[in-house]
Write a protein that holds these residues in place. Structure first.
Motif, PDB file in Angstrom:
ATOM      1  N   LYS A   3      -8.633  -7.450 -12.273  1.00 35.45           N
ATOM      2  CA  LYS A   3      -7.460  -7.113 -11.476  1.00 35.45           C
ATOM      3  C   LYS A   3      -6.869  -8.402 -10.920  1.00 35.45           C
ATOM      4  O   LYS A   3      -7.502  -9.073 -10.100  1.00 35.45           O
ATOM      5  CB  LYS A   3      -7.834  -6.153 -10.347  1.00 35.45           C
ATOM      6  N   PRO A   4      -5.654  -8.756 -11.333  1.00 36.78           N
ATOM      7  CA  PRO A   4      -5.071 -10.013 -10.878  1.00 36.78           C
ATOM      8  C   PRO A   4      -4.640  -9.941  -9.427  1.00 36.78           C
ATOM      9  O   PRO A   4      -4.425  -8.870  -8.872  1.00 36.78           O
ATOM     10  CB  PRO A   4      -3.858 -10.164 -11.800  1.00 36.78           C
ATOM     11  N   SER A  27       4.362   0.299   0.531  1.00 38.76           N
ATOM     12  CA  SER A  27       3.520   0.325   1.733  1.00 38.76           C
ATOM     13  C   SER A  27       2.131   0.865   1.414  1.00 38.76           C
ATOM     14  O   SER A  27       1.113   0.284   1.818  1.00 38.76           O
ATOM     15  CB  SER A  27       4.178   1.182   2.814  1.00 38.76           C
ATOM     16  N   THR A  28       2.095   1.961   0.681  1.00 34.99           N
ATOM     17  CA  THR A  28       0.818   2.572   0.316  1.00 34.99           C
ATOM     18  C   THR A  28      -0.003   1.649  -0.587  1.00 34.99           C
ATOM     19  O   THR A  28      -1.216   1.479  -0.403  1.00 34.99           O
ATOM     20  CB  THR A  28       1.050   3.911  -0.393  1.00 34.99           C
ATOM     21  N   PHE A  29       0.670   1.043  -1.547  1.00 36.25           N
ATOM     22  CA  PHE A  29      -0.012   0.136  -2.478  1.00 36.25           C
ATOM     23  C   PHE A  29      -0.658  -1.026  -1.739  1.00 36.25           C
ATOM     24  O   PHE A  29      -1.812  -1.389  -1.998  1.00 36.25           O
ATOM     25  CB  PHE A  29       0.989  -0.381  -3.510  1.00 36.25           C
ATOM     26  N   LEU A  30       0.061  -1.616  -0.815  1.00 35.76           N
ATOM     27  CA  LEU A  30      -0.455  -2.778  -0.092  1.00 35.76           C
ATOM     28  C   LEU A  30      -1.595  -2.402   0.852  1.00 35.76           C
ATOM     29  O   LEU A  30      -2.495  -3.205   1.099  1.00 35.76           O
ATOM     30  CB  LEU A  30       0.677  -3.449   0.677  1.00 35.76           C
ATOM     31  N   PRO A  34      -5.357  -4.608  -0.254  1.00 36.52           N
ATOM     32  CA  PRO A  34      -5.027  -5.637   0.743  1.00 36.52           C
ATOM     33  C   PRO A  34      -5.161  -7.068   0.248  1.00 36.52           C
ATOM     34  O   PRO A  34      -4.722  -7.990   0.934  1.00 36.52           O
ATOM     35  CB  PRO A  34      -6.034  -5.352   1.874  1.00 36.52           C
ATOM     36  N   GLU A  35      -5.744  -7.269  -0.939  1.00 37.21           N
ATOM     37  CA  GLU A  35      -5.843  -8.633  -1.485  1.00 37.21           C
ATOM     38  C   GLU A  35      -4.497  -9.141  -1.992  1.00 37.21           C
ATOM     39  O   GLU A  35      -4.332 -10.330  -2.257  1.00 37.21           O
ATOM     40  CB  GLU A  35      -6.871  -8.679  -2.621  1.00 37.21           C
ATOM     41  N   GLU A  55       1.466  -5.911   9.370  1.00 35.38           N
ATOM     42  CA  GLU A  55       0.274  -5.778   8.538  1.00 35.38           C
ATOM     43  C   GLU A  55      -0.160  -7.175   8.083  1.00 35.38           C
ATOM     44  O   GLU A  55       0.659  -8.076   7.913  1.00 35.38           O
ATOM     45  CB  GLU A  55       0.569  -4.897   7.330  1.00 35.38           C
ATOM     46  N   ALA A  56      -1.435  -7.334   7.851  1.00 34.95           N
ATOM     47  CA  ALA A  56      -1.979  -8.659   7.532  1.00 34.95           C
ATOM     48  C   ALA A  56      -1.422  -9.234   6.242  1.00 34.95           C
ATOM     49  O   ALA A  56      -1.317 -10.451   6.094  1.00 34.95           O
ATOM     50  CB  ALA A  56      -3.500  -8.575   7.446  1.00 34.95           C
ATOM     51  N   ASN A  57      -1.044  -8.382   5.300  1.00 36.99           N
ATOM     52  CA  ASN A  57      -0.581  -8.870   3.996  1.00 36.99           C
ATOM     53  C   ASN A  57       0.919  -8.668   3.785  1.00 36.99           C
ATOM     54  O   ASN A  57       1.387  -8.582   2.660  1.00 36.99           O
ATOM     55  CB  ASN A  57      -1.366  -8.207   2.860  1.00 36.99           C
TER      56      ASN A  57
END
Length: 280
Positions: A3-4, A27-30, A34-35, A55-57
């Motif tokens: 997973k890149p 939003s849901t994807f992130l 969270p990477e 959000e952190a990311n």
């Protein structure tokens, strides 16, 4: 399957976050991955409320002077490099993403360096507008490459394209000579001259291509398009300049007959005349 690590960049212009076509999906994807990171660049004259910021990311930055796409993409490239992301995903507020698209770009089936870009099939009004074969000048009779990896000469729109960060760094990032219009032409031309490959994903997305709508386009934007066209065909793909000259002539006639804004066809005719003088 690996997973890149993905760096997303979404450029807004006079658009609120709730009005962005894929805000909930992103939003849901992130949250679930969270990477990965999203950088929102807002080129609007006023600051917008973006509820997901914090959000952190997710990062939000505003540039009311509206410098275009290239500076925003270069900022995202710097962030991607800083945080060691492998791929940079260019997003447009007018593209409707899907879960299938996000799943496809998250699953890296192309680990080899020769594949430097992955693009979905983009549609507007039920017609495919990207990617297109670009061996010859792209006109109304365009042709599309098949699904899969290709080393053919291809052009695609910026939105939803996924770029290998190492390749973007190799070519010096996004050209400030084309800050908005024809940046996509310049970028995919770099793939061609560096003898790299593109993967056309088996994914279809909808995109509202603003340059197709003369009735809502401002003269300032249309002048920007004409100027970028001239620069591109006189400085980059010079061998296609004569073909572009013919296209401008035909476009002038079509606009004279079908576009209510008379300033549009006059601007096209002027661009045609200026390009003819440069040829001499």
């Amino acid at each position: 399957m690996s997973k890149p690590s993905l760096q997303f960049v979404l450029v807004l212009y006079r658009q609120t976050w709730p009005a962005v076509a894929s805000n909930k999906l992103l939003s849901t994807f992130l949250q679930e991955h969270p990477e990965n990171h999203l950088l929102i660049i807002d080129n609007s004259p006023e600051i917008k409320d973006v509820p997901i910021v914090g959000e952190a990311n997710i990062t939000y930055q505003q540039y009311p002077e509206n410098p275009g796409l290239a500076p925003a993409y270069n900022l995202a490239l710097a962030e991607a490099s800083k945080h060691h992301h492998e791929w940079l995903v260019l997003l447009d507020q007018d593209t409707t993403l899907t879960e299938d698209y996000l799943a496809a770009i998250l699953a890296d089936k192309q680990p080899l360096d020769e594949v430097v870009c992955r693009v979905p099939q983009m549609f507007a009004n039920q017609k495919q507008i990207s990617p297109l074969l670009a061996d010859t000048y792209i006109d109304r009779n365009w042709h599309c490459p098949p699904i899969g990896v290709t080393n053919r000469r291809v052009m695609a729109i910026n939105s939803a394209s996924v770029w290998r960060v190492s390749f973007l760094k190799k070519i010096g990032g996004f050209s400030l000579e084309f800050p908005l219009d024809f940046l996509d032409h310049w970028l995919f031309y770099q793939v061609h001259v560096h003898h790299k490959e593109i993967e056309v994903l088996p994914i279809c997305l909808e995109h509202d291509l603003s340059v197709l709508h003369y009735q809502t386009m401002t003269m300032e934007r249309y002048q920007s398009i004409l100027a970028a066209e001239t620069r591109y065909y006189t400085e980059v793909e010079i061998e296609k300049k004569q073909r572009h000259l013919q296209q401008l002539q035909r476009r002038t006639i079509k606009q004279f007959l079908s576009v209510g804004n008379r300033s549009i066809w006059r601007a096209t005719w002027k661009s045609y005349q200026n390009l003819r003088r440069k040829r001499k």
